[in-house]
Design a protein around this motif. Structure first.
Motif, PDB file in Angstrom:
ATOM      1  N   TYR A 173       6.412   0.152  -8.369  1.00 22.85           N
ATOM      2  CA  TYR A 173       6.739   0.704  -7.389  1.00 22.85           C
ATOM      3  C   TYR A 173       7.910  -0.230  -6.585  1.00 22.85           C
ATOM      4  N   LEU A 226       0.980  -1.063   0.007  1.00 19.73           N
ATOM      5  CA  LEU A 226       0.413  -0.168   0.296  1.00 19.73           C
ATOM      6  C   LEU A 226       0.883   1.286   0.157  1.00 19.73           C
ATOM      7  N   TRP A 270       3.665   7.083 -11.372  1.00 15.23           N
ATOM      8  CA  TRP A 270       2.764   6.382 -12.698  1.00 15.23           C
ATOM      9  C   TRP A 270       3.402   7.739 -13.033  1.00 15.23           C
ATOM     10  N   SER A 290       0.599   6.059  -0.842  1.00 20.98           N
ATOM     11  CA  SER A 290       0.082   6.851  -0.725  1.00 20.98           C
ATOM     12  C   SER A 290      -0.171   7.072  -1.886  1.00 20.98           C
ATOM     13  N   SER A 291      -2.083   7.902  -1.939  1.00 23.25           N
ATOM     14  CA  SER A 291      -1.920   8.346  -3.835  1.00 23.25           C
ATOM     15  C   SER A 291      -0.666   9.364  -4.303  1.00 23.25           C
ATOM     16  N   GLN A 292      -0.683  10.405  -3.191  1.00 26.10           N
ATOM     17  CA  GLN A 292       0.187  10.922  -4.168  1.00 26.10           C
ATOM     18  C   GLN A 292       2.009  10.438  -4.676  1.00 26.10           C
ATOM     19  N   GLU A 293       2.427   9.226  -3.980  1.00 29.24           N
ATOM     20  CA  GLU A 293       3.625   7.982  -4.414  1.00 29.24           C
ATOM     21  C   GLU A 293       3.157   7.643  -5.671  1.00 29.24           C
ATOM     22  N   ALA A 294       1.668   7.468  -5.334  1.00 31.30           N
ATOM     23  CA  ALA A 294       1.463   6.252  -6.809  1.00 31.30           C
ATOM     24  C   ALA A 294       0.971   7.244  -8.099  1.00 31.30           C
ATOM     25  N   VAL A 295       0.644   8.439  -7.541  1.00 33.48           N
ATOM     26  CA  VAL A 295       0.702   9.367  -8.842  1.00 33.48           C
ATOM     27  C   VAL A 295       2.039   9.929  -8.947  1.00 33.48           C
TER      28      VAL A 295
END
Length: 466
Positions: free
Chosen positions: A168, A152, A162, A154-159
């Motif tokens: 990851y 899992l 991407w 955070s959304s900021q890391e995922a964005v």
């Protein structure tokens, strides 16, 4: 009546050769039909009937196809886990067109229970289910080998990942490589910060620290002594031609002060690696293994004296027939062991030259399994362990001398250490790991064995940037 008699006369009047030919033809027809029976049985029923009875049409009515107008998702139970359901789903999708629904659903449930939970059923059912689900089983095993753990972020890391087009795993590998680069040596060093990155204080010893630093090839650690007057000296310490510290005074005082200041500066800006070598005498990893013949000879219930021994014959004359001594047979079983004396020193004297002591020890009278310890030395040379091999304190002094000979033959570093309670233990020293490799194993890889035997301390102040 005449007609009947005439017919019989004609039949019986056939020549013998004609009758033999007819019998031969009948036997041939029977053999041909028996030989081709397998081929006929493999033909479609319509073809066989069309050949036998031409009046029957060749096309027979085709049996109805298995119904497929049912949903697989409708058979998922609330208690089915994802892995169990995927097994059932793949099994039903594979055989939906061939097996009816009321038969396929129980088979799929049995297959999921066998593959995922290890359940067993009747042998006939298990054979059929395994045969039908063999492609699914092979795919499921390959998928389990390639499966990844869920992580899992955070959304900021995922964005951010991407947008940068990385995964990851690639992100973590990049961080790992960055950490390795921060502790890896830099040769040749161009600044004092790079020199401090190359230096690792080993066991709080300036000698070991200088040896490893020179082994990297990035420079040397030198200490210069310049006399100022007859009793005053100036001592300076350099690392790769960079001045680090100095002290003045008498020779011994100035030298000790300069070395102490130099080590303190290194501890402020360099990593430290300390080898944890003091363990309790109970913590050993090599036991005392005796030869099988000696174990049988010294086993309980068996007297170790041989029949040709003078003591054995004297005891027999006194009426001894074997077993423990004494009227009630409650005495000792084995004779008292006395160490052989081969030198001219007085009784109780244990001091002497180690070289002569090693020469006087005879390995032929050793009770140890020397073949086992010889193979142990060879395995140490091959595997190069990064931890000490601590032998049990049960080894005698002569046995430790023999082990020292075996270690010297393989050019292994060894010593005899004294434990806290005064017991002597034979130790084969570890294969020396480079300090920077120890940093990587402990700080980044978190190797459990390396972390147990090595202590890593970070710089007190931090790496300087010059």
């Amino acid at each position: 009546m005449n007609l009947e008699s005439n017919r019989l006369n004609r039949v019986t009047s056939l020549p013998t050769k004609t009758i033999k030919n007819q019998n031969k033809r009948k036997r041939f027809n029977r053999f041909y039909r028996r030989k081709n029976s397998k081929y006929i049985a493999t033909l479609p029923l319509s073809t066989i009937l069309a050949g036998i009875c031409p009046e029957i049409p060749a096309e027979l009515p085709v049996p109805p196809v298995v119904g497929t107008n049912w949903e697989i998702e409708a058979h998922r139970k609330p208690y089915d886990t994802d892995s169990q359901w995927y097994l059932k789903q793949w099994f039903m999708e594979l055989h939906k067109d061939n097996i009816p629904e009321d038969e396929l659903v129980p088979l799929a449930q049995a297959f999921a229970s066998m593959e995922g939970l290890g359940c067993t059923y009747a042998p006939e059912l298990m054979d059929r289910v395994l045969q039908l689900g063999e492609p699914v089983s092979r795919y499921y095993r390959d998928l389990k080998q390639q499966q990844c753990s869920r992580t899992l972020v955070s959304s900021q890391e995922a964005v951010r990942m991407w947008l940068n087009g990385i995964t990851y795993a690639e992100e973590q590998e990049g961080k790992r490589q960055m950490q390795i680069a921060q502790i890896s040596p830099i040769c040749p060093p161009q600044s004092l910060a790079e020199v401090f990155q190359n230096i690792i204080v080993v066991n709080n010893s300036l000698q070991e620290t200088a040896e490893w630093f020179e082994w990297l090839g990035g420079g040397t650690i030198t200490i210069t002594v310049n006399p100022i007057s007859c009793v005053v000296f100036e001592v300076k310490a350099y690392a790769a031609n960079f001045f680090i510290s100095k002290a003045s005074g008498s020779y011994q005082k100035a030298y000790a002060q300069c070395v102490a200041d130099f080590l303190e500066i290194l501890k402020n800006y360099c990593y430290q690696v300390n080898y944890i070598q003091r363990f309790s005498h109970l913590h050993y990893n090599v036991e005392r293994l005796l030869n099988e013949d000696d174990q049988q000879q010294n086993s309980p219930g068996r007297f170790s004296l041989k029949q040709n021994n003078i003591g054995y014959r004297m005891l027999q004359k006194l009426g001894w027939t074997g077993g423990p001594l004494g009227y009630k047979q409650s005495g000792i079983l084995n004779p008292i062991e006395v160490a052989a004396k081969h030198d001219r020193r007085g009784l109780g004297c244990t001091k002497g030259k180690k070289k002569k002591q090693m020469e006087n020890v005879d390995a032929s009278h050793c009770e140890l399994d020397l073949q086992f310890y010889h193979e142990l030395m060879l395995s140490i040379v091959a595997r190069k362990p990064y931890y000490d091999l601590i032998f049990s304190p049960e080894f005698t002094e002569n046995e430790r001398i023999i082990l020292t000979r075996l270690a010297a033959q393989q050019e292994l570093r060894c010593e005899t250490r004294l434990t806290g309670n005064g017991q002597a233990q034979f130790v084969i020293k570890r294969y020396p790991l480079p300090p920077h490799k120890i940093l990587a194993e402990v700080l980044i890889e978190q190797h459990p064995i390396v972390s147990k035997y090595y202590q890593v301390l970070p710089p007190k102040v931090g790496l300087i940037a010059l």
